[in-house]
Design a protein around this motif. Structure first.
Motif, short mmCIF file in Angstrom:
data_model
loop_
_atom_site.label_atom_id
_atom_site.label_comp_id
_atom_site.label_asym_id
_atom_site.label_seq_id
_atom_site.Cartn_x
_atom_site.Cartn_y
_atom_site.Cartn_z
N ALA A 158 0.82 -1.21 0.00
CA ALA A 158 0.00 0.00 0.00
C ALA A 158 0.85 1.25 0.00
O ALA A 158 1.91 1.30 0.61
CB ALA A 158 -0.91 0.01 1.22
N ARG A 159 0.34 2.26 -0.69
CA ARG A 159 0.90 3.60 -0.62
C ARG A 159 -0.23 4.51 -0.14
O ARG A 159 -1.29 4.58 -0.77
CB ARG A 159 1.41 4.07 -1.98
CG ARG A 159 1.99 5.49 -1.93
CD ARG A 159 2.48 5.98 -3.28
NE ARG A 159 3.66 5.24 -3.69
CZ ARG A 159 3.79 4.63 -4.87
NH1 ARG A 159 2.83 4.66 -5.75
NH2 ARG A 159 4.91 3.99 -5.18
N VAL A 160 -0.01 5.17 0.99
CA VAL A 160 -1.00 6.08 1.56
C VAL A 160 -0.38 7.47 1.55
O VAL A 160 0.69 7.68 2.11
CB VAL A 160 -1.39 5.65 2.99
CG1 VAL A 160 -2.38 6.64 3.58
CG2 VAL A 160 -1.95 4.23 2.99
N THR A 161 -1.07 8.39 0.90
CA THR A 161 -0.55 9.73 0.74
C THR A 161 -1.50 10.73 1.38
O THR A 161 -2.68 10.78 1.03
CB THR A 161 -0.36 10.08 -0.75
OG1 THR A 161 0.47 9.09 -1.35
CG2 THR A 161 0.25 11.45 -0.93
N THR A 162 -0.98 11.50 2.33
CA THR A 162 -1.79 12.56 2.91
C THR A 162 -1.59 13.84 2.09
O THR A 162 -0.53 14.06 1.50
CB THR A 162 -1.42 12.82 4.39
OG1 THR A 162 -0.03 13.13 4.48
CG2 THR A 162 -1.74 11.60 5.24
N PHE A 163 -2.64 14.64 2.06
CA PHE A 163 -2.59 15.89 1.31
C PHE A 163 -3.54 16.89 1.96
O PHE A 163 -4.35 16.54 2.81
CB PHE A 163 -2.96 15.67 -0.17
CG PHE A 163 -4.35 15.16 -0.39
CD1 PHE A 163 -5.42 16.03 -0.54
CD2 PHE A 163 -4.60 13.80 -0.46
CE1 PHE A 163 -6.70 15.57 -0.76
CE2 PHE A 163 -5.87 13.32 -0.68
CZ PHE A 163 -6.94 14.20 -0.83
N HIS A 164 -3.43 18.14 1.54
CA HIS A 164 -4.35 19.17 2.00
C HIS A 164 -4.82 19.97 0.80
O HIS A 164 -4.03 20.62 0.12
CB HIS A 164 -3.71 20.09 3.04
CG HIS A 164 -4.74 20.85 3.81
ND1 HIS A 164 -5.31 22.01 3.34
CD2 HIS A 164 -5.35 20.59 4.99
CE1 HIS A 164 -6.20 22.44 4.20
NE2 HIS A 164 -6.24 21.60 5.22
N CYS A 165 -6.12 19.89 0.55
CA CYS A 165 -6.74 20.58 -0.58
C CYS A 165 -7.11 22.01 -0.18
O CYS A 165 -7.61 22.25 0.92
CB CYS A 165 -7.99 19.80 -1.00
SG CYS A 165 -8.83 20.48 -2.43
N ASP A 166 -6.87 22.94 -1.08
CA ASP A 166 -7.31 24.33 -0.90
C ASP A 166 -8.84 24.29 -0.81
O ASP A 166 -9.52 23.75 -1.69
CB ASP A 166 -6.85 25.14 -2.10
CG ASP A 166 -7.28 26.58 -2.08
OD1 ASP A 166 -8.19 26.96 -1.30
OD2 ASP A 166 -6.70 27.36 -2.86
N LEU A 167 -9.41 24.85 0.24
CA LEU A 167 -10.86 24.80 0.46
C LEU A 167 -11.64 25.36 -0.73
O LEU A 167 -12.69 24.84 -1.08
CB LEU A 167 -11.24 25.55 1.74
CG LEU A 167 -10.72 24.93 3.04
CD1 LEU A 167 -11.12 25.80 4.23
CD2 LEU A 167 -11.22 23.51 3.21
N ALA A 168 -11.12 26.38 -1.36
CA ALA A 168 -11.79 26.98 -2.51
C ALA A 168 -11.71 26.10 -3.76
O ALA A 168 -12.41 26.34 -4.73
CB ALA A 168 -11.19 28.36 -2.80
#
Length: 95
Positions: free
Chosen positions: A3-13
């Motif tokens: 498995a590859r698990v990638t965390t990210f943070h999307c721009d709310l807009a």
């Protein structure tokens, strides 16, 4: 499996635009050799995770360039670089 698990943070807009782009990219995800399944999920605050299950570590590594290209297409929706982690052991618990 692997498995590859990638965390990210999307721009709310950009959340709706990112969702649309992910739908548009389904063919790219399906074309990755050795992939068992891929999921992406995120919260209303923009924090998210992408999880890809591969048949093997070799299959995951063989797709590294394609995965980087995919993230390259998504980077405009993110507020920071995605952070991948890998897992050597995967157990399928349903199905």
């Amino acid at each position: 499996m692997y498995a590859r698990v990638t965390t990210f943070h999307c721009d709310l807009a950009q959340q709706d635009a990112m969702q649309s782009k992910l739908e548009e990219m389904r063919g790219q995800f399906k074309s990755l050799a050795g992939v068992v399944d891929i999921y992406s999920a995120w919260r209303d605050d923009g924090s998210g995770v992408a999880m890809a299950i591969y048949e093997s570590q070799d299959a995951a590594q063989a797709n590294s360039d394609k995965i980087q290209a995919i993230w390259g297409e998504l980077v405009r929706f993110l507020t920071a670089a995605p952070k991948p982690e890998t897992y050597d052991n995967v157990t399928h618990l349903t199905g």
